[in-house]
Design a protein around this motif. Structure first.
Motif, short mmCIF file in Angstrom:
data_model
loop_
_atom_site.label_atom_id
_atom_site.label_comp_id
_atom_site.label_asym_id
_atom_site.label_seq_id
_atom_site.Cartn_x
_atom_site.Cartn_y
_atom_site.Cartn_z
N ARG A 63 -14.85 24.24 -38.50
CA ARG A 63 -14.68 24.86 -40.06
C ARG A 63 -13.18 24.68 -40.61
NH1 ARG A 63 -15.96 28.79 -44.13
NH2 ARG A 63 -14.49 28.17 -45.08
N TYR A 65 -9.76 24.30 -43.54
CA TYR A 65 -9.15 24.98 -44.68
C TYR A 65 -8.17 23.93 -45.44
CZ TYR A 65 -11.35 29.11 -43.71
OH TYR A 65 -12.68 29.99 -43.39
N ALA A 84 -14.73 20.56 -46.42
CA ALA A 84 -14.19 22.11 -47.13
C ALA A 84 -14.54 22.40 -48.59
CB ALA A 84 -13.36 21.55 -47.14
N ASN A 88 -16.92 27.00 -51.13
CA ASN A 88 -17.06 27.63 -49.04
C ASN A 88 -15.32 28.49 -49.17
OD1 ASN A 88 -15.73 25.49 -48.56
ND2 ASN A 88 -17.69 24.79 -47.59
N ASN A 89 -14.39 27.99 -50.36
CA ASN A 89 -13.17 28.99 -49.84
C ASN A 89 -12.38 28.09 -49.13
OD1 ASN A 89 -13.15 30.71 -52.33
ND2 ASN A 89 -14.43 32.32 -50.29
N GLY A 90 -13.22 26.68 -48.40
CA GLY A 90 -11.94 25.88 -48.30
C GLY A 90 -11.25 24.65 -48.46
N LYS A 92 -8.58 24.06 -51.04
CA LYS A 92 -8.26 25.02 -52.41
C LYS A 92 -7.31 23.97 -53.25
CE LYS A 92 -3.99 28.14 -52.79
NZ LYS A 92 -3.37 29.34 -52.11
N GLN A 106 -9.74 27.29 -38.48
CA GLN A 106 -10.21 28.52 -39.32
C GLN A 106 -9.35 29.91 -37.53
OE1 GLN A 106 -13.97 29.21 -39.31
NE2 GLN A 106 -14.10 31.95 -40.10
#
Length: 200
Positions: A63, A65, A84, A88-90, A92, A106
């Motif tokens: 995972r 981000y 991402a 799934n908030n991965g 932005k 993560q």
């Protein structure tokens, strides 16, 4: 040449046949159906992801981000190749119009921050590739079929990166509020009584 014309598709296919790295070719082949075409920005996203994977020791399926600083083309490889997504908030997207991205793994449970990497397409380095530099600074309109081969040749030489501390956001408990204007339910972020639509 018209974007996505038959000639451009054939030219791009010929370019892809020259790619010797099977992993990179596989990544490109996964991104094309989602993105629709191999664009310069999509290839930049792939190359940035590969830098981050190496520098942060990110394993396949781990995972991550991503904070992408443009909405154009570059975010798509992170969705397809790293899972991402916005949902799934991965992922932005901060549409600053920059060819830049910050990526982190993560964070361990209870951590306030985590090590990440910020990668940019560096204009000091694209100068060594005049056509790429002209495309990047938008001083010359160039089709993807001209820019992609330059990016493939340059590889990581046109990027700069640095390690950064990424603050881990505190997850707030989701509160649902009935909008006092329209009567529809919405997620309340502060103590607002009107949904975002009615506020506008």
């Amino acid at each position: 040449m018209h974007k996505n014309s038959q000639l451009e598709k054939e030219t791009m296919e010929a370019i892809m046949k020259q790619i010797k790295d099977p992993k990179l070719l596989s990544q490109i082949e996964k991104v094309i159906p989602f993105h629709g075409f191999l664009t310069s920005g999509a290839l930049i996203g792939i190359q940035m992801l590969n830098i981050a994977r190496r520098e942060l020791d990110i394993r396949d399926g781990e995972r991550i981000y991503v904070a992408c600083e443009t909405k154009s083309c570059m975010p798509d490889p992170f969705q397809i190749l790293a899972g991402a997504t916005i949902g799934n908030n991965g992922l932005k997207i901060m549409n600053f119009g920059k060819m830049a991205v910050t990526i982190n793994k993560q964070a361990p449970e209870g951590a306030n921050n985590v090590k990440g990497i910020r990668i940019i397409l560096d204009p000091d380095k694209t100068k060594d590739y005049p056509k790429l530099h002209a495309w990047f600074l938008n001083t010359e309109k160039l089709p993807h079929v001209e820019v992609v081969p330059i990016l493939l040749e340059a590889g990581e030489k046109v990027y700069s990166w640095k390690f950064v501390d990424v603050e881990v956001p505190v997850r707030k408990k989701k509160r649902i509020q009935c909008c006092e204007s329209c009567g529809e339910m919405f997620i309340q972020h502060d103590n607002e009584l009107l949904c975002g639509d009615c506020k506008e």
